[in-house]
Motif scaffolding. Structure first.
Motif, PDB file in Angstrom:
ATOM      1  N   VAL A  42       0.821  -1.213   0.000  1.00 22.33           N
ATOM      2  CA  VAL A  42       0.000   0.000   0.000  1.00 22.33           C
ATOM      3  C   VAL A  42       0.861   1.272   0.000  1.00 22.33           C
ATOM      4  O   VAL A  42       0.528   2.240  -0.664  1.00 22.33           O
ATOM      5  CB  VAL A  42      -0.972   0.018   1.201  1.00 22.33           C
ATOM      6  N   TYR A  43       1.967   1.244   0.732  1.00 22.52           N
ATOM      7  CA  TYR A  43       2.701   2.501   0.942  1.00 22.52           C
ATOM      8  C   TYR A  43       4.088   2.569   0.282  1.00 22.52           C
ATOM      9  O   TYR A  43       4.757   3.585   0.378  1.00 22.52           O
ATOM     10  CB  TYR A  43       2.820   2.790   2.444  1.00 22.52           C
ATOM     11  N   ARG A  45       4.797   1.341  -3.162  1.00 28.77           N
ATOM     12  CA  ARG A  45       4.738   0.847  -4.548  1.00 28.77           C
ATOM     13  C   ARG A  45       5.745   1.538  -5.458  1.00 28.77           C
ATOM     14  O   ARG A  45       6.042   1.067  -6.549  1.00 28.77           O
ATOM     15  CB  ARG A  45       3.329   1.025  -5.136  1.00 28.77           C
TER      16      ARG A  45
ATOM     17  N   ASP B  75      -2.940   0.787  -8.110  1.00 24.80           N
ATOM     18  CA  ASP B  75      -2.970   2.132  -7.515  1.00 24.80           C
ATOM     19  C   ASP B  75      -4.374   2.496  -7.041  1.00 24.80           C
ATOM     20  O   ASP B  75      -4.552   3.065  -5.969  1.00 24.80           O
ATOM     21  CB  ASP B  75      -2.535   3.187  -8.546  1.00 24.80           C
ATOM     22  N   GLY B  78      -5.017   0.977  -3.865  1.00 29.49           N
ATOM     23  CA  GLY B  78      -4.282   1.719  -2.834  1.00 29.49           C
ATOM     24  C   GLY B  78      -4.986   3.017  -2.472  1.00 29.49           C
ATOM     25  O   GLY B  78      -5.122   3.346  -1.294  1.00 29.49           O
ATOM     26  N   HIS B  79      -5.490   3.721  -3.485  1.00 27.62           N
ATOM     27  CA  HIS B  79      -6.171   4.994  -3.221  1.00 27.62           C
ATOM     28  C   HIS B  79      -7.425   4.761  -2.373  1.00 27.62           C
ATOM     29  O   HIS B  79      -7.732   5.518  -1.469  1.00 27.62           O
ATOM     30  CB  HIS B  79      -6.544   5.685  -4.537  1.00 27.62           C
ATOM     31  N   LEU B  81      -7.773   2.418  -0.234  1.00 29.22           N
ATOM     32  CA  LEU B  81      -7.322   2.121   1.130  1.00 29.22           C
ATOM     33  C   LEU B  81      -6.907   3.379   1.888  1.00 29.22           C
ATOM     34  O   LEU B  81      -7.232   3.539   3.061  1.00 29.22           O
ATOM     35  CB  LEU B  81      -6.161   1.115   1.093  1.00 29.22           C
ATOM     36  N   TYR B  82      -6.179   4.292   1.223  1.00 31.11           N
ATOM     37  CA  TYR B  82      -5.816   5.545   1.916  1.00 31.11           C
ATOM     38  C   TYR B  82      -7.082   6.249   2.407  1.00 31.11           C
ATOM     39  O   TYR B  82      -7.142   6.779   3.513  1.00 31.11           O
ATOM     40  CB  TYR B  82      -5.108   6.556   0.993  1.00 31.11           C
TER      41      TYR B  82
END
Lengths: 95, 315
Positions: A42-43, A45, B75, B78-79, B81-82
């Protein structure tokens, strides 16, 4: 089986050696190993880190903004802790 | 009552002074609720947004395009999740948010309820949909709620690649055969108007805008953002040699902006209400993925508990 949410972990990343770990965000994981792996995905990449710390959020004790007065007020009137409080002659060097 | 009023005044004064609000700070209940709604719906949009593009991963025309598309879809995850994390700081659980999405109580961006029919759609989504998202998200990096603003900074850093890879796909199609160019034009024809709708209803039909601007949740109105999008996108279409499907589109010298035609808001509200071409399909895919993953989530939890118990016993 009872549906249970994976706990929340806070993630700290050192972007390169010589710098401190910094808080980057949080995520869910079943255990610490998975938290590190998820944090990698997640952090980091885009090569944002060389070291990861994770800690379950429930273990963090945070100060309460309502107590900001008593916590931080005492430092406010102690200007003598700053170098500029002391008036010295301009011609003085290296001090 | 006076006490709350007083707190609200202090809160507004902090906002007016440009201070950021952090999760544990006092905030009006409506500020909290508005953020939970807005951030979670933003997160849902990122997550559902993976579906129309995931549709093309196995059919990407080259290994390079496949790697790119995989990276982009990752991505988007990921976005999401943020953003879910940012919403959780306000006291709503992840499961509650999923529940709201899966039951249809929470919305996500309507654009993802349109189908992706050709490879040119991957280019058009990157160019227009991510382009529109960037305009909205750049504004949100200055939003008043700290965790939301920080998530936006992170997202904006990653989003630029999404738009550029999309534009590059179209550039290649537009410099290819007549059939390829036609494919690009067809994708633009289908995605242009829905992209304009991404900014939400016009200002005079958006009752929450005034309060959101006052709380610095939004720093610009829907119509302002939409105009900015049109102004920067029209010249980009010219570089591709594509025609924007709007006969009323023309440069207005006096305003210093492009004028554009009437948006079909009936279509917008139909899609929001669940009657778009893919609403049911998207939600079904999302719910199935969640349900099919349940045994994995439970097994991981059971394993963690077992290991933890062993550790405690050993001590």
């Amino acid at each position: 089986m009872k549906k249970e949410e994976w706990p929340i972990w806070e993630v700290f990343i050192r972007s390169k050696n010589g710098l401190e770990h910094r808080h980057v965000g949080s995520l869910h994981a079943a255990d610490a190993t998975m938290a590190i792996e998820n944090a990698r995905d997640v952090y980091t990449r885009r090569q944002e880190g060389v070291s990861i710390w994770v800690i379950e959020s429930k273990h963090i004790t945070a100060s309460n903004p309502e107590n900001s007065g008593e916590l931080y007020e005492p430092a406010k009137d102690k200007v003598y802790r700053h170098p500029t409080f002391y008036e010295l002659p301009i011609e003085l060097k290296h001090i | 009552m006076d006490n709350v009023k007083n707190l609200e005044d202090q809160f507004q004064a902090r906002i007016d002074a440009g201070e950021k609000i952090e999760p544990k700070d006092w905030m009006p209940e409506k500020y909290r609720k508005t953020h939970i709604r807005q951030i979670s719906q933003h997160a849902h949009s990122e997550v559902v947004g993976m579906l129309p593009e995931g549709n093309w991963i196995t059919r990407a025309p080259s290994l390079k395009r496949k790697c790119t598309l995989l990276a982009k879809v990752q991505d988007e995850a990921g976005h999401g999740l943020y953003l879910y994390s940012a919403a959780e700081t306000l006291g709503i659980s992840r499961d509650e948010m999923y529940e709201q999405l899966h039951t249809g109580k929470a919305k996500y961006s309507s654009i993802f309820n349109y189908p992706t029919l050709s490879w040119a759609d991957m280019g058009t989504i990157g160019w227009l949909v991510d382009g529109a998202a960037i305009i909205n998200q750049v504004m949100l990096t200055r939003t008043s709620f700290g965790p939301y603003a920080r998530a936006m900074v992170r997202i904006c850093k990653e989003e630029s690649f999404h738009q550029r890879q999309g534009y590059e796909i179209l550039l290649i199609l537009c410099n290819g055969t007549a059939v390829q160019k036609e494919m690009a034009q067809d994708a633009l024809n289908r995605f242009w108007w829905p992209s304009l709708m991404m900014f939400g209803p016009p200002d005079d039909q958006s009752p929450n805008t005034a309060q959101s601007v006052k709380w610095k949740i939004k720093r610009k109105t829907n119509d302002e953002l939409r105009q900015r999008f049109v102004d920067i996108t029209v010249p980009q279409a010219e570089v591709l040699g594509l025609t924007i499907p709007d006969p009323d589109l023309k440069w207005n010298e006096e305003r210093g902006h492009y004028d554009f035609g009437e948006i079909d808001w009936t279509e917008f509200w139909q899609v929001v209400k669940g009657n778009g071409p893919c609403n049911k399909e998207r939600l079904k895919a999302k719910v199935e993925a969640w349900d099919n993953g349940e045994w994995v989530r439970d097994a991981a939890m059971a394993y963690a508990e077992k290991k933890n118990a062993q550790l405690t016993k050993a001590i």
